[in-house]
Enzyme design. Structure first.
Site, PDB file in Angstrom:
ATOM      1  N   ASP A   1     -24.449  65.271  39.606  1.00  0.00           N
ATOM      2  CA  ASP A   1     -24.177  65.184  41.048  1.00  0.00           C
ATOM      3  C   ASP A   1     -23.160  64.113  41.423  1.00  0.00           C
ATOM      4  OD1 ASP A   1     -25.960  63.161  40.396  1.00  0.00           O
ATOM      5  OD2 ASP A   1     -27.603  63.921  41.618  1.00  0.00           O
TER       6      ASP A   1
ATOM      7  N   HIS B   1     -32.324  58.063  40.773  1.00  0.00           N
ATOM      8  CA  HIS B   1     -32.377  56.601  40.824  1.00  0.00           C
ATOM      9  C   HIS B   1     -33.808  56.114  40.929  1.00  0.00           C
ATOM     10  CE1 HIS B   1     -28.332  57.646  42.088  1.00  0.00           C
ATOM     11  NE2 HIS B   1     -28.021  56.652  41.295  1.00  0.00           N
TER      12      HIS B   1
ATOM     13  N   TYR C   1     -30.284  50.636  32.116  1.00  0.00           N
ATOM     14  CA  TYR C   1     -31.456  51.488  32.362  1.00  0.00           C
ATOM     15  C   TYR C   1     -31.351  52.852  31.697  1.00  0.00           C
ATOM     16  CZ  TYR C   1     -29.037  53.909  36.301  1.00  0.00           C
ATOM     17  OH  TYR C   1     -28.183  54.647  37.074  1.00  0.00           O
TER      18      TYR C   1
HETATM   19  N1  LIG Z   1     -25.124  66.160  50.950  1.00  0.00           N
HETATM   20  C1  LIG Z   1     -25.084  65.439  49.831  1.00  0.00           C
HETATM   21  N2  LIG Z   1     -26.139  65.446  48.986  1.00  0.00           N
HETATM   22  C2  LIG Z   1     -26.091  64.680  47.882  1.00  0.00           C
HETATM   23  C3  LIG Z   1     -24.977  63.885  47.571  1.00  0.00           C
HETATM   24  C4  LIG Z   1     -23.876  63.904  48.474  1.00  0.00           C
HETATM   25  O1  LIG Z   1     -22.852  63.239  48.262  1.00  0.00           O
HETATM   26  N3  LIG Z   1     -23.977  64.691  49.591  1.00  0.00           N
HETATM   27  N4  LIG Z   1     -24.975  63.097  46.446  1.00  0.00           N
HETATM   28  C5  LIG Z   1     -25.803  63.477  45.321  1.00  0.00           C
HETATM   29  C6  LIG Z   1     -25.921  62.337  44.371  1.00  0.00           C
HETATM   30  S1  LIG Z   1     -24.477  61.716  43.701  1.00  0.00           S
HETATM   31  C7  LIG Z   1     -27.103  61.811  43.979  1.00  0.00           C
HETATM   32  S2  LIG Z   1     -27.112  60.583  42.794  1.00  0.00           S
HETATM   33  C8  LIG Z   1     -28.374  62.368  44.532  1.00  0.00           C
HETATM   34  C9  LIG Z   1     -29.501  61.373  44.656  1.00  0.00           C
HETATM   35  O2  LIG Z   1     -30.632  62.066  44.983  1.00  0.00           O
HETATM   36  P1  LIG Z   1     -32.089  61.660  44.472  1.00  0.00           P
HETATM   37  O3  LIG Z   1     -32.026  61.181  43.103  1.00  0.00           O
HETATM   38  O4  LIG Z   1     -32.956  62.807  44.776  1.00  0.00           O
HETATM   39  O5  LIG Z   1     -32.435  60.481  45.495  1.00  0.00           O
HETATM   40  P2  LIG Z   1     -33.219  59.103  45.353  1.00  0.00           P
HETATM   41  O6  LIG Z   1     -33.421  58.639  46.731  1.00  0.00           O
HETATM   42  O7  LIG Z   1     -32.479  58.200  44.439  1.00  0.00           O
HETATM   43  O8  LIG Z   1     -34.597  59.522  44.725  1.00  0.00           O
HETATM   44  C10 LIG Z   1     -35.392  58.571  44.120  1.00  0.00           C
HETATM   45  C11 LIG Z   1     -36.856  58.892  44.321  1.00  0.00           C
HETATM   46  O9  LIG Z   1     -37.608  58.151  43.372  1.00  0.00           O
HETATM   47  C12 LIG Z   1     -38.602  57.414  44.040  1.00  0.00           C
HETATM   48  N5  LIG Z   1     -38.810  56.152  43.320  1.00  0.00           N
HETATM   49  C13 LIG Z   1     -37.930  55.130  43.157  1.00  0.00           C
HETATM   50  N6  LIG Z   1     -38.480  54.129  42.457  1.00  0.00           N
HETATM   51  C14 LIG Z   1     -39.763  54.503  42.165  1.00  0.00           C
HETATM   52  C15 LIG Z   1     -40.832  53.892  41.473  1.00  0.00           C
HETATM   53  O10 LIG Z   1     -40.747  52.759  40.991  1.00  0.00           O
HETATM   54  N7  LIG Z   1     -41.977  54.618  41.358  1.00  0.00           N
HETATM   55  C16 LIG Z   1     -42.120  55.858  41.900  1.00  0.00           C
HETATM   56  N8  LIG Z   1     -43.265  56.508  41.735  1.00  0.00           N
HETATM   57  N9  LIG Z   1     -41.129  56.458  42.577  1.00  0.00           N
HETATM   58  C17 LIG Z   1     -39.957  55.789  42.708  1.00  0.00           C
HETATM   59  C18 LIG Z   1     -38.077  57.189  45.448  1.00  0.00           C
HETATM   60  O11 LIG Z   1     -39.119  56.922  46.325  1.00  0.00           O
HETATM   61  C19 LIG Z   1     -37.344  58.503  45.696  1.00  0.00           C
HETATM   62  O12 LIG Z   1     -38.213  59.471  46.196  1.00  0.00           O
HETATM   63  O13 LIG Z   1     -28.093  62.944  45.818  1.00  0.00           O
HETATM   64  C20 LIG Z   1     -27.182  63.999  45.738  1.00  0.00           C
HETATM   65  N10 LIG Z   1     -27.169  64.671  47.029  1.00  0.00           N
HETATM   66  N1  LIG Z   2     -25.046  52.148  49.913  1.00  0.00           N
HETATM   67  C1  LIG Z   2     -25.052  53.124  48.989  1.00  0.00           C
HETATM   68  N2  LIG Z   2     -24.261  53.024  47.896  1.00  0.00           N
HETATM   69  C2  LIG Z   2     -24.264  54.024  46.977  1.00  0.00           C
HETATM   70  C3  LIG Z   2     -25.123  55.129  47.073  1.00  0.00           C
HETATM   71  C4  LIG Z   2     -25.953  55.199  48.235  1.00  0.00           C
HETATM   72  O1  LIG Z   2     -26.733  56.147  48.422  1.00  0.00           O
HETATM   73  N3  LIG Z   2     -25.888  54.188  49.150  1.00  0.00           N
HETATM   74  N4  LIG Z   2     -25.146  56.090  46.095  1.00  0.00           N
HETATM   75  C5  LIG Z   2     -24.546  55.775  44.797  1.00  0.00           C
HETATM   76  C6  LIG Z   2     -24.279  57.006  44.026  1.00  0.00           C
HETATM   77  S1  LIG Z   2     -25.547  57.760  43.199  1.00  0.00           S
HETATM   78  C7  LIG Z   2     -23.045  57.552  43.943  1.00  0.00           C
HETATM   79  S2  LIG Z   2     -22.810  58.963  43.022  1.00  0.00           S
HETATM   80  C8  LIG Z   2     -21.900  56.934  44.635  1.00  0.00           C
HETATM   81  C9  LIG Z   2     -21.061  57.938  45.396  1.00  0.00           C
HETATM   82  O2  LIG Z   2     -19.841  57.365  45.641  1.00  0.00           O
HETATM   83  P1  LIG Z   2     -18.698  58.286  46.251  1.00  0.00           P
HETATM   84  O3  LIG Z   2     -18.724  59.589  45.588  1.00  0.00           O
HETATM   85  O4  LIG Z   2     -17.438  57.521  46.224  1.00  0.00           O
HETATM   86  O5  LIG Z   2     -19.235  58.364  47.765  1.00  0.00           O
HETATM   87  P2  LIG Z   2     -19.138  59.351  48.990  1.00  0.00           P
HETATM   88  O6  LIG Z   2     -19.795  58.584  50.071  1.00  0.00           O
HETATM   89  O7  LIG Z   2     -19.649  60.700  48.690  1.00  0.00           O
HETATM   90  O8  LIG Z   2     -17.604  59.517  49.284  1.00  0.00           O
HETATM   91  C10 LIG Z   2     -16.704  58.445  49.523  1.00  0.00           C
HETATM   92  C11 LIG Z   2     -15.749  58.774  50.641  1.00  0.00           C
HETATM   93  O9  LIG Z   2     -15.253  60.089  50.490  1.00  0.00           O
HETATM   94  C12 LIG Z   2     -15.035  60.632  51.775  1.00  0.00           C
HETATM   95  N5  LIG Z   2     -14.953  62.097  51.675  1.00  0.00           N
HETATM   96  C13 LIG Z   2     -15.932  63.019  51.771  1.00  0.00           C
HETATM   97  N6  LIG Z   2     -15.423  64.259  51.625  1.00  0.00           N
HETATM   98  C14 LIG Z   2     -14.082  64.110  51.444  1.00  0.00           C
HETATM   99  C15 LIG Z   2     -13.001  65.009  51.253  1.00  0.00           C
HETATM  100  O10 LIG Z   2     -13.148  66.228  51.186  1.00  0.00           O
HETATM  101  N7  LIG Z   2     -11.758  64.473  51.086  1.00  0.00           N
HETATM  102  C16 LIG Z   2     -11.536  63.130  51.135  1.00  0.00           C
HETATM  103  N8  LIG Z   2     -10.298  62.682  50.962  1.00  0.00           N
HETATM  104  N9  LIG Z   2     -12.533  62.261  51.337  1.00  0.00           N
HETATM  105  C17 LIG Z   2     -13.782  62.746  51.486  1.00  0.00           C
HETATM  106  C18 LIG Z   2     -16.168  60.113  52.593  1.00  0.00           C
HETATM  107  O11 LIG Z   2     -15.832  60.120  53.979  1.00  0.00           O
HETATM  108  C19 LIG Z   2     -16.376  58.725  52.025  1.00  0.00           C
HETATM  109  O12 LIG Z   2     -15.692  57.748  52.794  1.00  0.00           O
HETATM  110  O13 LIG Z   2     -22.308  55.938  45.550  1.00  0.00           O
HETATM  111  C20 LIG Z   2     -23.253  55.029  44.991  1.00  0.00           C
HETATM  112  N10 LIG Z   2     -23.422  53.926  45.915  1.00  0.00           N
HETATM  113 MO   LIG Z   3     -24.915  59.794  42.340  1.00  0.00          MO
END
Ligand SMILES: Nc1nc2c(c(=O)[nH]1)N[C@H]1C(S)=C(S)[C@@H](COP(=O)(O)OP(=O)(O)OC[C@H]3O[C@@H](n4cnc5c(=O)[nH]c(N)nc54)[C@H](O)[C@@H]3O)O[C@H]1N2
Ligand SMILES: Nc1nc2c(c(=O)[nH]1)N[C@H]1C(S)=C(S)[C@@H](COP(=O)(O)OP(=O)(O)OC[C@H]3O[C@@H](n4cnc5c(=O)[nH]c(N)nc54)[C@H](O)[C@@H]3O)O[C@H]1N2
Ligand SMILES: [Mo+4]
Ligand code: SF4
Ligand code: SF4
Ligand SMILES: [Ca+2]
Ligand SMILES: [Ca+2]
Lengths: 278, 861
Positions: B165, B135, B396
């Site tokens: 992811d 992001h 985007y």
């Molecule tokens: N345990 C666990 N881990 C997860 C997940 C989970 O559910 N559980 N979810 C996964 C998922 S779905 C996702 S999408 C990933 C996200 O994981 P990442 O994509 O690694 O997280 P972001 O915080 O979106 O990283 C964005 C980075 O870009 C930088 N950035 C943003 N805008 C700008 C800009 O304009 N200029 C510059 N130079 N830098 C910028 C921010 O400072 C930040 O360091 O995490 C994954 N990791």
């Molecule tokens: N505020 C905020 N909004 C976001 C993001 C963020 O970082 N912050 N990230 C964005 C991104 S990149 C993504 S991919 C989406 C992710 O969106 P989701 O994938 O829907 O988000 P999660 O928070 O991983 O999971 C949603 C719910 O699943 C539950 N959960 C976790 N493990 C299990 C399980 O094993 N079984 C069941 N039944 N439930 C479970 C969690 O408790 C949580 O309430 O969110 C997006 N929106």
């Molecule tokens: Mo995601």
């Protein structure tokens, strides 16, 4: 003379904290002479969200309560502060950012804990109802503008009209016993102050346990039936609006599949768990 | 009236007005629409009319924007690590330890551009890598898929191939039952808001918390719609180990399920449907294949185990009677199944060891209930609002100014609409994102493709290193989130200090996360300090028509509101300066400033038919009128349920991918919903973890893993953070950081929160807001507790994506205090033969932190 009041709808707040952040955004780094000096970037918020969770899994109920300065008409903080706090004609309380300098003593004078101490500025500060914005023509304070679920409603009414609204809508201030006469009112306060007794009714048939739908459940105190309800598809029942005063309750469930009984002492909401009919 | 000027911007959490006075941001407020904007849509349902509020319901992280711009963690000057000498000792082993000295921009740019040339000269193609995050600050010009992609292509790099992811279980699992590869295996969600309000009797939220995840970028735009559903008496059920904020707001029956056991619960529901005849037999007979085999499995004819509610109870902890009650209720009603952030896909349940099993079960259940019939679909009233989806404005992921045709959605529309110089990365070598540290440390890695074009690409492995290319010797990191978003992230520390890594440059806005591991730090500015243009919730690409998540389509001019702070510069500006030193400046810019590119994006879209450039710049936004009622998008899968040709406004499957005739049937080989996917039969029948029959296989890191569970009996789920957007808005002393339910202030430090059940806390003598050590063999993180009955016993609920990464040594013990819980998660893919992450399968133990007092005293001193 119309004056500002804020109505807060209990049960609609989802703890998103937009109002909290908006109020920080408004004051951090900004000086509004006559209204408020800049707030600190880190530290306590002028608006806070309190949480109450009732029951236990799977029957829980969560309520969030936004609290802030109540703009009391009979304000203990004013009594303490002298001319460092004034009440405007429109009901809003302002802590004078010049005269209140160094007055840490004012913080404790508020029985609601609504005053924050600003270490940088050496100032007591509070939520000023966005008076500086209202004075420039804004129709609502920022908390209302940023709230996704319409928890807040700021109204400018004369006191008699407001009183009518209070009665009609069952509005209540926080801690009325303090007699501070707040201008912040809460709708649906029962959800914050009362308790429930809940449970899940089940029965055995053909060697399997099933949820019992449509069981009649009676709530009994001192031998008399206070209320009766039917269980839903999950066998769940809930009696709401009870006072957590330690009273002893008896719950009786009955259905073609049998009967079950449970007792409890109610200090806070309770989920009794499974009531198996026999 | 106070002398301020109103600008406009759009963020990951919605559009804002930005008020500026004397070159300083005074405040940001949610966008409010005026009477000159088009009227809002109206939905009529059950005798009532519903219309959305005339203001943007934005996310908390959007409103915290000003606090992030003025954060004291901003990097304001270029810096060099003190013991890094590009012409002498580079001391890679000291990355993350030694401090920095300020240098001039000229010095910094010279070092970076000389090193790029040296890498090419000494090692050849592939030695440089640009690991990108998922992001970015909003916009079409400055986005990483735009400027950074163009920059990286002009240099050449080993691609860090991301794993899907967000989608995991859907891409590697559910997709093969029904297609939808263009959406990475998640349903489309068209028309879901109106259909659900009119027809649905119940919504089952399964791993679905839109009040926290906001459909990703939609803020609280879906919230009023869910409150309408409540007013209409639509019932709610929540299946989640956490009574999450959506469940808290809406109420309804909660089924607290043990993490990563959901497939067992789902199979038991399907078992009841089969044994009690509660499924759509006509639909199954005419629209699906393989049901008899699936039925035989559910009944226990295949493996001797009937998938009864009693059977699942031992796995899930959900009483059998509740499962039977739910199955009967569901079978007899029109039900919307709400999964993940959009209600139509995603979900934390898909990000664990059993993620593919769960996602597969979700689509199998819908196929049994007549997926696509009125009131029977995926959705949480989050996706599928009746907006005009035909108005073109790029998202985007459509590639912006990148000129990259293969790795963005550029080729679909954007490139023809805004012709610009094509760019291309000539390096074919790739390294899988989750394995990047291993690739550096061990010199090799294997990955599997993430590709939206076909169902088949994912079966092809790729390996690093690739003959003909150099291993990685230079990391150009943009941002620094990996410590808290990549699994078992402690690997990163060793990778950064590895002797093979000769140079690390980090281009970041804030001093956080990985920035402290760089040799050279380049200070970038925030989006409010540069020009851009963007539409709310329009990500384009795989989330085609994502603008149906918001209530009004709003395209914003993203004004440059203030000058960049300190010596920081826009990313575009930094890229231009480096490329100018390499003789590529003009190729990169095409002579355009960022504002010129913004104008080119404007001209490429449908905007000029409706608003002049001048008026757009002045007003700051344009609202697209809602679709005429007759032109609203049809309901997703309705065509399939009714046996018609496909009528949805989406460009997939590709013409070649239909089984029989163009426009007929699904993308699967049979054109039908396949209970036992043919693709698994063809390609993975030798892989016990990817069988055509969706067996329940207990999590490889769960309660069935008895040896591990005896030492680490708690299940940690660190899901998407409610108040911050990944690392964006957390840390850096932002307004979000001060929120009491985000971090807790203890001994002057704001600790990450860990939510746990009172029973688990009592058993360990842990109190509310105590400091606890969360640990397993992979590491230890200190968190503050939130003791609450809202979390199922045995479960720890926290969030991923702490922006702070802080290792400290206290009384001889090394722990992390920023909240990087991914230090503890496994790096195993959820199923073999995939590049997937499974962080929600994580066993840990917790204890009251023994050194808390030592820490307190040290901080007080
Ligand atoms: N345990 C666990 N881990 C997860 C997940 C989970 O559910 N559980 N979810 C996964 C998922 S779905 C996702 S999408 C990933 C996200 O994981 P990442 O994509 O690694 O997280 P972001 O915080 O979106 O990283 C964005 C980075 O870009 C930088 N950035 C943003 N805008 C700008 C800009 O304009 N200029 C510059 N130079 N830098 C910028 C921010 O400072 C930040 O360091 O995490 C994954 N990791
Ligand atoms: N505020 C905020 N909004 C976001 C993001 C963020 O970082 N912050 N990230 C964005 C991104 S990149 C993504 S991919 C989406 C992710 O969106 P989701 O994938 O829907 O988000 P999660 O928070 O991983 O999971 C949603 C719910 O699943 C539950 N959960 C976790 N493990 C299990 C399980 O094993 N079984 C069941 N039944 N439930 C479970 C969690 O408790 C949580 O309430 O969110 C997006 N929106
Ligand atoms: Mo995601
Ligand atoms: S709430 Fe407290 S600070 Fe506000 S007016 Fe009343 S006493 Fe004064
Ligand atoms: S903005 Fe509204 S919903 Fe959000 S915390 Fe404040 S009162 Fe509650
Ligand atoms: Ca049904
Ligand atoms: Ca692709």
């Amino acid at each position: 003379m119309t004056k500002w009041n804020l109505i807060v709808k209990v049960g609609r707040c989802e703890n998103c904290n937009n109002c909290v952040i908006a109020s920080r955004d408004e004051h951090v780094g900004n000086d509004f002479p006559g209204y408020a000096a800049p707030a600190e970037a880190v530290g306590d918020s002028l608006i806070r969200i309190q949480r109450r969770v009732q029951g236990s899994a799977p029957m829980v109920e969560t309520t969030y309560l936004p609290v802030m300065c109540n703009h009391c008409d009979n304000a203990p903080c004013m009594a303490r502060a002298g001319d460092a706090i004034r009440k405007r004609d429109d009901g809003i309380i302002i802590i004078d950012p010049v005269k209140a300098k160094g007055r840490k003593d004012i913080v404790k004078s508020c029985p609601y804990g609504a005053i924050v101490w600003n270490e940088e500025q050496q100032l007591p500060q509070t939520w000023i109802f966005d008076a500086h914005l209202l004075d420039q023509g804004a129709r609502v304070p920022r908390c209302q503008q940023s709230c996704p679920t319409e928890v807040f409603e700021a109204v400018k009414l004369d006191d008699a009209a407001m009183q009518k609204k209070v009665v009609a809508e069952g509005l209540r201030p926080l801690r009325p016993e303090l007699n501070t006469r707040p201008r912040v009112w809460y709708a649906g306060m029962d959800r914050w102050t009362t308790c429930f007794i809940g449970g899940s009714v089940s029965h055995e048939a053909d060697g399997l346990i099933d949820c019992t739908k449509g069981a009649e459940v009676r709530l009994i105190r001192d031998g008399s039936i206070l209320s009766t309800t039917l269980t839903d598809d999950f066998g769940d029942f809930q009696f709401k609006g009870l006072i957590g005063d330690g009273s002893a309750y008896r719950v009786e469930a009955s259905h073609a599949m049998g009967t079950a009984v449970q007792t409890c002492e109610l200090t806070d909401s309770v989920y009794l768990g499974e009531l198996r009919l026999t | 009236r106070d002398g301020s000027r109103r600008f406009t911007t759009c963020t990951n959490g919605g559009p804002l007005f930005v008020y500026v006075k004397d070159g300083k941001i005074l405040r940001v407020t949610p966008i409010e629409y005026d009477k000159n904007d088009p009227e809002s849509w109206v939905i009529e349902a059950r005798g009532r009319k519903f219309s959305p509020p005339r203001r943007g319901l934005v996310a908390p992280h959007a409103l915290a924007m000003k606090s992030m711009v003025y954060s004291d963690k901003r990097i304001l000057h270029p810096m060099k690590r003190v013991d890094f000498d590009p012409d002498g000792e580079r001391n890679p082993q000291n990355r993350g330890k030694s401090g920095y000295v300020q240098i001039t921009w000229d010095e910094a740019l010279d070092i970076v551009s000389k090193e790029i040339n040296r890498q090419k000269r000494v090692h050849g193609p592939g030695s440089i890598t640009f690991p990108m995050s998922s992001h970015h600050m909003w916009g079409n010009v400055g986005y990483y898929l735009s400027s950074l992609m163009r920059f990286a292509n002009l240099i050449g790099f080993t691609r860090v191939a991301a794993n899907p992811d967000s989608w995991e279980g859907w891409y590697w699992g559910a997709m093969h039952h029904y297609g939808n590869s263009m959406r990475i295996g998640v349903p489309a969600g068209y028309g879901g808001v109106e259909d659900a309000l009119k027809e649905a009797e119940m919504i089952v939220f399964w791993s679905c918390d839109p009040e926290s995840t906001n459909g990703a970028y939609a803020g609280f735009e879906g919230t009023p719609r869910r409150l309408w559903a409540k007013e209409l008496g639509i019932e709610f059920v929540h299946i989640d180990p956490h009574n999450n904020p959506t469940a808290q707001l809406l109420g309804g029956r909660w089924l607290p399920v043990r993490p990563q056991t959901d497939a067992a619960l789902a199979q038991a529901i399907m078992y009841v449907w089969v044994t009690e005849g509660l499924y759509d037999k006509d639909y199954v007979a005419s629209r699906t294949t393989g049901f008899d085999d699936w039925k035989a499995y559910l009944l226990g004819e295949t493996d001797g185990i009937a998938k009864t509610p009693e059977w699942q109870e031992a796995e899930t902890g959900v009483p059998a009677r509740d499962v039977r009650a739910l199955a009967r209720k569901w079978g007899g009603r029109k039900v919307y199944l709400a999964v993940g952030m959009t209600g139509a896909g995603f979900g934390g349940a898909g990000r664990g060891a059993t993620g593919t099993q769960w996602a597969r079960c979700m689509v199998q259940m819908m196929a049994m209930q007549g997926w696509g019939k009125p009131g029977v679909n995926f959705g949480a009233l989050q996706i599928g609002a009746p907006n005009d989806l035909h108005f073109y404005f790029p998202g985007y992921a459509d590639g912006g100014i990148s000129g990259e045709l293969l790795w963005t959605g550029n080729a679909v529309n954007n490139y023809q609409r805004m012709p610009h110089i094509l760019t291309m990365n000539p390096v074919k070598q790739m390294v899988p994102r989750q394995q990047l540290p291993d690739a550096i440390l061990t010199g090799q890695a294997t990955g599997y493709l993430w590709d939206g074009i076909s169902q088949e690409a994912q079966f092809a492995p790729f390996t690093y290193p690739m003959p003909g290319y150099s291993p990685i010797h230079m990391i150009y990191r943009y941002g620094g989130s990996s410590m808290s978003t990549v699994t078992r992230s402690g690997r990163w520390i060793d990778a950064y200090r590895h002797e093979s890594i000769e140079f690390v440059v980090n281009q970041s806005i804030w001093m956080e996360g990985e920035a402290q591991f760089a040799d050279i730090i380049l200070p970038a500015c925030t989006q409010l300090e540069r020009w851009d243009i963007g539409e709310w919730c329009n990500s384009g690409g795989y989330a085609h028509h994502g603008t149906s998540l918001v209530n009004h389509r709003v395209i914003t001019m993203q004004h440059k509101c203030i000058e960049p702070l300190g010596e920081s510069r826009s990313d575009y500006d930094i890229f231009t300066a480096i490329l100018s030193r390499l003789g590529l400046g003009a190729v990169f810019t095409e002579g355009c400033s960022e504002l010129d590119w913004v104008k080119r994006v404007f001209d490429s879209s449908d905007l000029p038919d409706h608003v002049s450039w001048k008026a757009f710049c002045r007003k700051g936004y344009h609202m697209v009128a809602p679709a005429k009622e007759s032109l609203r998008a049809p309901v997703d899968m309705r065509w399939f349920a009714e046996g018609r040709n496909k009528d949805l406004p989406e460009p997939h499957p590709l013409p070649s991918q239909f089984a029989e005739k163009f426009g007929t049937g699904l993308q699967t080989p049979s054109g039908k919903f396949e209970f036992l996917p043919e693709l698994f039969r063809r390609h993975t029948s030798d892989n016990p973890e990817r069988q055509p029959l969706n067996h329940y296989i207990p999590s490889w890191e769960g309660m069935r893993n008895t040896e591990l569970a005896s030492r680490y009996p708690m299940q940690l789920i660190a899901t998407h953070s409610r108040y911050s957007f990944h690392t964006h808005a957390d840390g850096k002393n932002s307004a979000i950081n001060q929120i009491e339910d985000h971090r807790a202030l203890i001994a002057g430090h704001r600790f990450w929160l860990l939510r746990l059940n009172p029973a688990d806390a009592a058993a360990r003598g842990i109190g509310h807001r105590d400091l606890v050590k969360v640990y397993n063999d992979r590491g230890a993180v200190i968190c503050a507790t939130d003791i609450t009955p809202l979390v199922a016993p045995g479960v720890l609920k926290s969030y991923e994506a702490s922006a702070e990464y802080q290792m400290v040594e206290v009384a001889g013990e090394t722990v992390e205090i920023g909240g990087c819980l991914n230090l503890l998660t496994s790096d195993r893919p959820q199923v073999r033969g995939t590049s997937s992450m499974a962080p929600n399968s994580c066993l840990v133990e917790i204890e009251k932190w023994a050194n808390a007092d030592v820490f307190r005293q040290a901080r007080a001193a």
